[in-house]
Design an enzyme around this catalytic site. Structure first.
Site, PDB file in Angstrom:
ATOM      1  N   LYS A  11       0.857  -1.189   0.000  1.00 10.22           N
ATOM      2  CA  LYS A  11       0.000   0.000   0.000  1.00 10.22           C
ATOM      3  C   LYS A  11       0.894   1.241   0.000  1.00 10.22           C
ATOM      4  O   LYS A  11       1.893   1.296   0.723  1.00 10.22           O
ATOM      5  CB  LYS A  11      -0.873  -0.005   1.256  1.00 10.22           C
ATOM      6  CG  LYS A  11      -2.188   0.726   1.114  1.00 10.22           C
ATOM      7  CD  LYS A  11      -3.169   0.026   0.182  1.00 10.22           C
ATOM      8  CE  LYS A  11      -4.620   0.255   0.560  1.00 10.22           C
ATOM      9  NZ  LYS A  11      -5.514  -0.541  -0.291  1.00 10.22           N
ATOM     10  N   THR A  57      -3.762  -5.554   0.351  1.00 15.37           N
ATOM     11  CA  THR A  57      -3.180  -4.231   0.600  1.00 15.37           C
ATOM     12  C   THR A  57      -4.050  -3.475   1.607  1.00 15.37           C
ATOM     13  O   THR A  57      -3.575  -2.598   2.310  1.00 15.37           O
ATOM     14  CB  THR A  57      -3.007  -3.423  -0.699  1.00 15.37           C
ATOM     15  OG1 THR A  57      -4.273  -3.038  -1.201  1.00 15.37           O
ATOM     16  CG2 THR A  57      -2.230  -4.212  -1.738  1.00 15.37           C
ATOM     17  N   ARG A 182      26.105  35.757  -7.666  1.00 13.22           N
ATOM     18  CA  ARG A 182      24.827  35.391  -8.274  1.00 13.22           C
ATOM     19  C   ARG A 182      23.876  34.895  -7.192  1.00 13.22           C
ATOM     20  O   ARG A 182      24.299  34.613  -6.062  1.00 13.22           O
ATOM     21  CB  ARG A 182      25.024  34.292  -9.323  1.00 13.22           C
ATOM     22  CG  ARG A 182      25.516  32.993  -8.709  1.00 13.22           C
ATOM     23  CD  ARG A 182      25.601  31.850  -9.711  1.00 13.22           C
ATOM     24  NE  ARG A 182      26.040  30.620  -9.052  1.00 13.22           N
ATOM     25  CZ  ARG A 182      26.097  29.424  -9.622  1.00 13.22           C
ATOM     26  NH1 ARG A 182      25.754  29.283 -10.881  1.00 13.22           N
ATOM     27  NH2 ARG A 182      26.487  28.372  -8.957  1.00 13.22           N
ATOM     28  N   GLN A 237      28.208  22.142  -7.055  1.00 14.10           N
ATOM     29  CA  GLN A 237      28.965  20.913  -6.794  1.00 14.10           C
ATOM     30  C   GLN A 237      29.813  21.061  -5.528  1.00 14.10           C
ATOM     31  O   GLN A 237      29.856  20.156  -4.673  1.00 14.10           O
ATOM     32  CB  GLN A 237      29.893  20.607  -7.987  1.00 14.10           C
ATOM     33  CG  GLN A 237      29.193  20.107  -9.244  1.00 14.10           C
ATOM     34  CD  GLN A 237      28.739  21.200 -10.211  1.00 14.10           C
ATOM     35  OE1 GLN A 237      28.421  22.312  -9.795  1.00 14.10           O
ATOM     36  NE2 GLN A 237      28.673  20.875 -11.490  1.00 14.10           N
ATOM     37  N   HIS A 265      17.554  28.606 -11.458  1.00 13.18           N
ATOM     38  CA  HIS A 265      18.182  29.794 -12.041  1.00 13.18           C
ATOM     39  C   HIS A 265      17.333  31.055 -11.848  1.00 13.18           C
ATOM     40  O   HIS A 265      16.103  31.019 -11.953  1.00 13.18           O
ATOM     41  CB  HIS A 265      18.427  29.585 -13.537  1.00 13.18           C
ATOM     42  CG  HIS A 265      19.280  28.389 -13.833  1.00 13.18           C
ATOM     43  ND1 HIS A 265      20.524  28.199 -13.269  1.00 13.18           N
ATOM     44  CD2 HIS A 265      19.069  27.314 -14.632  1.00 13.18           C
ATOM     45  CE1 HIS A 265      21.041  27.067 -13.721  1.00 13.18           C
ATOM     46  NE2 HIS A 265      20.169  26.502 -14.535  1.00 13.18           N
TER      47      HIS A 265
HETATM   48  O1  LIG Z   1      27.036  25.717  -9.871  1.00 12.02           O
HETATM   49  C1  LIG Z   1      26.913  25.497 -11.085  1.00 12.02           C
HETATM   50  N1  LIG Z   1      27.344  24.315 -11.608  1.00 12.02           N
HETATM   51  C2  LIG Z   1      27.241  24.022 -12.925  1.00 12.02           C
HETATM   52  O2  LIG Z   1      27.672  22.926 -13.373  1.00 12.02           O
HETATM   53  C3  LIG Z   1      26.642  24.992 -13.765  1.00 12.02           C
HETATM   54  N2  LIG Z   1      26.379  25.029 -15.111  1.00 12.02           N
HETATM   55  C4  LIG Z   1      25.755  26.217 -15.340  1.00 12.02           C
HETATM   56  O3  LIG Z   1      25.335  26.579 -16.482  1.00 12.02           O
HETATM   57  N3  LIG Z   1      25.654  26.937 -14.197  1.00 12.02           N
HETATM   58  C5  LIG Z   1      26.200  26.195 -13.199  1.00 12.02           C
HETATM   59  N4  LIG Z   1      26.334  26.433 -11.871  1.00 12.02           N
END
Ligand SMILES: O=c1[nH]c(=O)c2[nH]c(=O)[nH]c2[nH]1
Length: 311
Positions: A11, A57, A182, A237, A265
């Site tokens: 379930k 279930t 940014r 990353q 973005h």
């Molecule tokens: O932090 C980011 N990693 C990316 O791999 C990436 N690629 C992108 O166009 N902007 C960003 N910003």
């Protein structure tokens, strides 16, 4: 000839809420979505239209409610999930594996005059705590093992400074300009693995595992917010990896952690057509267009294991 490669059922989205009335007059409250899936000697329902061994279930939904009433672990999603999972593989000879996923909604105590109210709560976020366990008796009913994951999801965060993205690969496909400052916004999804050590797990062991699942959750949530706010980010990353590193350093019982971070973005529109307004360089950018799609999507899974040698 064909054969059934996977048979698994149960379930999903069992909604359950529970009050716990404490001796000191305070009350706790939990609201969960629960998914229970079982595997075992259940194939005949698929292959022979034979429901003899089919635990309905509907019974699985009932069992979830009964355990919400009776389990001593109901307040802790990982432990509650383990309790339910162990139940299925011990109660039913023909059930050999059980997966339980719990999603906890965020009800927090209302602060009244700076004190947490004993029984009034506010939904103060769309983020959820999650727990996923698999209880496995495929090696026999006296050798029940379990895997356990804690998690959080839909934790929406944004920062307006100390995020850049520069020095990236540039080729004939590249139009993105490097940016020294940014907006960085993401909706954090993250799961962490907590090894469950007993070679044979019983319901009675769950309270004796010596794992403070709540403390681990709070540590991961705190670290996620802390690192997001304070790490001067060179990329999603890099921030992600910093989060993983701190969680693993602070929580010895977590073996590995995985984040999935969309890069939501915000684009600074060119407003120069109107009286030469400057809005595109990082130091001028104040107005942004939030972009629903596409978003970047960054995944990182970090564990304590030594990396495998590259051939
Ligand atoms: O932090 C980011 N990693 C990316 O791999 C990436 N690629 C992108 O166009 N902007 C960003 N910003």
């Amino acid at each position: 000839m064909v054969h059934l490669k996977l048979a698994k059922y149960g379930k999903d989205k069992v909604r359950v809420a529970r009050i716990v009335r404490n001796a000191d007059g305070t009350q706790d409250f939990r609201e969960y979505f629960v998914r229970v899936l079982i595997e075992g000697d259940i194939e005949r329902a698929w292959t022979h239209s034979d429901n003899t061994d089919c635990i309905t279930t509907d019974s699985i939904k009932n069992t979830t409610n009964i355990f919400a009433k009776t389990s001593p672990h109901v307040l802790v999603p990982e432990a509650f999930a383990l309790d339910l999972g162990v139940h299925y593989v011990t109660r039913y000879a023909h059930v050999h594996r059980c997966s339980v996923d719990v999603v906890q909604l965020k009800w927090s105590r209302i602060p009244v005059k700076a004190k947490a109210h004993p029984w009034s709560f506010v939904r103060n976020g769309d983020d959820k705590r999650t727990a996923s366990v698999v209880v496995d008796a495929t090696k026999g009913k006296n050798a029940i093992t379990a895997t356990c994951q804690g998690g959080l999801k839909d934790l929406l965060v944004l920062k307006t400074h100390e995020s850049s993205f520069e020095n990236f690969w540039v080729d004939e496909y590249t139009t993105l300009k490097p940016v020294s400052d940014r907006i960085f916004s993401t909706s954090v999804d993250c799961v962490w693995q907590i090894p469950i050590l007993p070679k044979h797990l019983t319901g009675a062991d769950i309270g004796k595992l010596g794992i403070d699942f709540d403390a681990i959750y709070q540590s991961v949530e705190g670290t996620t917010l802390d690192i997001f706010a304070t790490h001067n980010s060179a990329s999603v990353q890099a921030t992600l990896y910093n989060m993983c590193e701190k969680v693993l350093n602070d929580n010895s019982q977590v073996s590995d952690i995985k984040y999935e971070l969309p890069n939501k973005h915000y684009i600074a529109p060119d407003l120069s057509f109107f009286k030469g307004l400057k809005n595109t360089e990082p130091q001028d950018a104040e107005v942004f267009t939030p972009v629903d799609a596409p978003s970047g999507y960054i995944i990182g899974h970090v564990s304590r294991d030594a990396p495998k040698a590259k051939l």
